[in-house]
Design a protein around this motif. Structure first.
Motif, short mmCIF file in Angstrom:
data_model
loop_
_atom_site.label_atom_id
_atom_site.label_comp_id
_atom_site.label_asym_id
_atom_site.label_seq_id
_atom_site.Cartn_x
_atom_site.Cartn_y
_atom_site.Cartn_z
N VAL A 1 30.64 8.89 -8.26
CA VAL A 1 29.82 7.89 -8.97
C VAL A 1 28.33 8.09 -8.73
N ILE A 2 27.89 7.92 -7.46
CA ILE A 2 26.46 7.89 -7.15
C ILE A 2 25.76 9.20 -7.50
N LEU A 3 26.36 10.32 -7.11
CA LEU A 3 25.69 11.61 -7.33
C LEU A 3 25.70 12.06 -8.78
N GLN A 4 26.35 11.30 -9.65
CA GLN A 4 26.34 11.64 -11.07
C GLN A 4 25.04 11.19 -11.75
N THR A 5 24.40 10.18 -11.16
CA THR A 5 23.18 9.65 -11.78
C THR A 5 22.00 9.55 -10.82
N ARG A 6 22.26 9.27 -9.55
CA ARG A 6 21.18 8.99 -8.60
C ARG A 6 20.20 10.15 -8.37
N PRO A 7 20.65 11.42 -8.29
CA PRO A 7 19.69 12.49 -7.99
C PRO A 7 18.51 12.55 -8.95
N LYS A 8 18.75 12.36 -10.23
CA LYS A 8 17.66 12.43 -11.21
C LYS A 8 16.68 11.27 -10.99
N LYS A 9 17.23 10.07 -10.73
CA LYS A 9 16.37 8.91 -10.51
C LYS A 9 15.59 9.05 -9.20
N SER A 10 16.27 9.50 -8.16
CA SER A 10 15.61 9.67 -6.87
C SER A 10 14.55 10.76 -6.93
N ALA A 11 14.85 11.83 -7.65
CA ALA A 11 13.88 12.91 -7.79
C ALA A 11 12.60 12.41 -8.45
N ALA A 12 12.75 11.55 -9.45
CA ALA A 12 11.58 10.98 -10.12
C ALA A 12 10.76 10.12 -9.15
N ALA A 13 11.47 9.38 -8.29
CA ALA A 13 10.78 8.56 -7.29
C ALA A 13 10.05 9.45 -6.27
N TYR A 14 10.71 10.50 -5.80
CA TYR A 14 10.07 11.42 -4.85
C TYR A 14 8.86 12.09 -5.50
N ALA A 15 8.96 12.41 -6.78
CA ALA A 15 7.85 13.08 -7.48
C ALA A 15 6.59 12.22 -7.48
N ARG A 16 6.77 10.91 -7.47
CA ARG A 16 5.62 9.98 -7.48
C ARG A 16 4.83 10.03 -6.18
N ILE A 17 5.49 10.39 -5.09
CA ILE A 17 4.81 10.35 -3.79
C ILE A 17 4.57 11.74 -3.19
N TRP A 18 5.15 12.77 -3.81
CA TRP A 18 5.07 14.13 -3.25
C TRP A 18 3.62 14.60 -3.18
N THR A 19 3.28 15.30 -2.13
CA THR A 19 1.91 15.80 -1.97
C THR A 19 1.89 17.32 -2.08
N ASP A 20 0.69 17.88 -2.12
CA ASP A 20 0.55 19.35 -2.17
C ASP A 20 1.15 19.99 -0.92
N GLU A 21 1.15 19.24 0.19
CA GLU A 21 1.71 19.75 1.44
C GLU A 21 3.22 19.62 1.49
N GLY A 22 3.78 18.73 0.67
CA GLY A 22 5.22 18.52 0.65
C GLY A 22 5.60 17.07 0.80
N SER A 23 6.79 16.82 1.35
CA SER A 23 7.29 15.47 1.55
C SER A 23 6.41 14.71 2.54
N PRO A 24 5.92 13.52 2.17
CA PRO A 24 5.07 12.76 3.09
C PRO A 24 5.72 12.53 4.46
N LEU A 25 6.99 12.18 4.47
CA LEU A 25 7.67 11.92 5.74
C LEU A 25 7.62 13.15 6.65
N VAL A 26 7.91 14.31 6.09
CA VAL A 26 7.91 15.54 6.89
C VAL A 26 6.50 15.92 7.31
#
Length: 338
Positions: free
Chosen positions: A48-73
């Motif tokens: 169920v979840i992995l059929q739709t969530r990756p695309k939505k989550s990727a869009a959310a990550y794209a909003r915060i991603w920096t030139d250096e990479g993932s903010p958390l990392v």
């Protein structure tokens, strides 16, 4: 020889559905995150979840991603580098999920001759889905790959005076010049059943929040109590009066009973209650990440203004702030001397 392993949550390699999907699979298939039998978990996550969530989550990550990479990392690496510069023993950094694995971190320390490790989950409050899963996996890896290595575990530090002081000072610094009507403490939510599962007394936790304020051995592992205690100690130190602050829980999954009140619901109500200038702090995290940068600084901000709010401030996490890094370094130095 002693060493330290700092462990945070982790991140996908890129803000694309291709990389988010395996990351979510590893995260959501963790039995300490979604604690149902394997077949049911696999059906729910992979069917169920992995059929739709990756695309939505990727869009959310794209909003915060920096030139250096993932903010958390990126932030965690900066914090790690600063802490290492303040101490004399080796410090490694790992993530529970993703490619910066705990195994790599332990191997790095092992290769430097370390056989006593200060295992340091970077979570102020204890929870199954954060602290427990790190400790269990680390022990499995130790027994399999490094049987001569010993662990000393850093317990939840939600009420340690120097942590509270660092957190309060960070909040105070960011609030300087912002005339807020209300300060909201938003913690990551967890299912209510996780609270019951971590109740070592098997009888104290009633999930009615009165138990959170009644002394009990259960509080050593009770996420809910520890969140309230962090809030109470910070507002006491900052001198914030009753009525000018509150506490909520964010990031819930649908179809389950999670800790309440919910952040998004409460934030949307606030303008009608006369709260026009809102500040939000997220003390369940020491490093800014998707849940703080996208869910609070972007989504909650937009919703608050949409419902009639006027000004919104998302207070950054302590990240690689000097006082926080010095606090961690002090804890490491204390460990080194034992």
């Amino acid at each position: 020889m002693k060493g330290v392993l700092l462990v945070n949550l982790g991140s996908p390699e890129s803000p694309t559905a291709k990389d988010v999907k395996p990351y979510l699979d590893e995260f959501l298939m963790d039995k300490y995150v979604i604690d149902v039998p394997f077949l049911l978990r696999a059906l729910l996550v992979r069917g169920v979840i992995l059929q739709t969530r990756p695309k939505k989550s990727a869009a959310a990550y794209a909003r915060i991603w920096t030139d250096e990479g993932s903010p958390l990392v990126v932030i965690s690496k900066k914090m790690h580098k600063k802490v290492q510069s303040m101490v004399d023993i080796p410090v490694a950094l790992s993530m529970r999920y993703g490619t910066m694995t705990i195994l790599k971190g332990l191997q790095e320390l092992h290769d430097k001759g370390v056989n006593e490790v200060m295992l340091f989950p970077l979570y102020p409050q204890h929870a199954m889905a954060s602290t427990t899963t790190i400790l269990v996996l680390a022990e499995e890896l130790r027994s399999k790959h490094f049987p001569d290595m010993k662990f000393t575990v850093v317990p939840a530090f939600y009420n340690k005076p120097d942590y509270i002081k660092a957190l309060a000072n960070s909040i105070k610094k960011h609030l300087d010049g912002f005339e807020y009507d209300h300060l909201l403490f938003s913690y990551h939510g967890i299912p209510k059943r996780h609270i019951r599962k971590t109740d070592i007394t098997k009888s104290h936790c009633k999930i009615d929040f009165s138990c959170c304020h009644t002394p009990s051995p259960a509080h050593e592992f009770c996420y809910s109590h520890q969140c309230y205690e962090t809030t109470n100690q910070v507002v006491k130190l900052l001198g914030i009066p009753e009525g000018k602050y509150s506490q909520t829980f964010q990031s819930r999954l649908a179809g389950d009973k999670w800790l309440t009140p919910y952040t998004d619901v409460e934030v949307n109500k606030m303008p009608n209650k006369g709260i026009k200038k809102l500040a939000v702090v997220t003390p369940a995290f020491v490093s800014d990440c998707l849940e703080t940068l996208e869910e609070i600084a972007m989504e909650a901000n937009e919703e608050f203004l949409h419902h009639g709010g006027e000004k919104f401030m998302a207070i950054p996490c302590m990240n690689d702030g000097d006082e926080w890094c010095a606090t961690v370094a002090d804890w490491i130095t204390e460990y080194e001397k034992v």
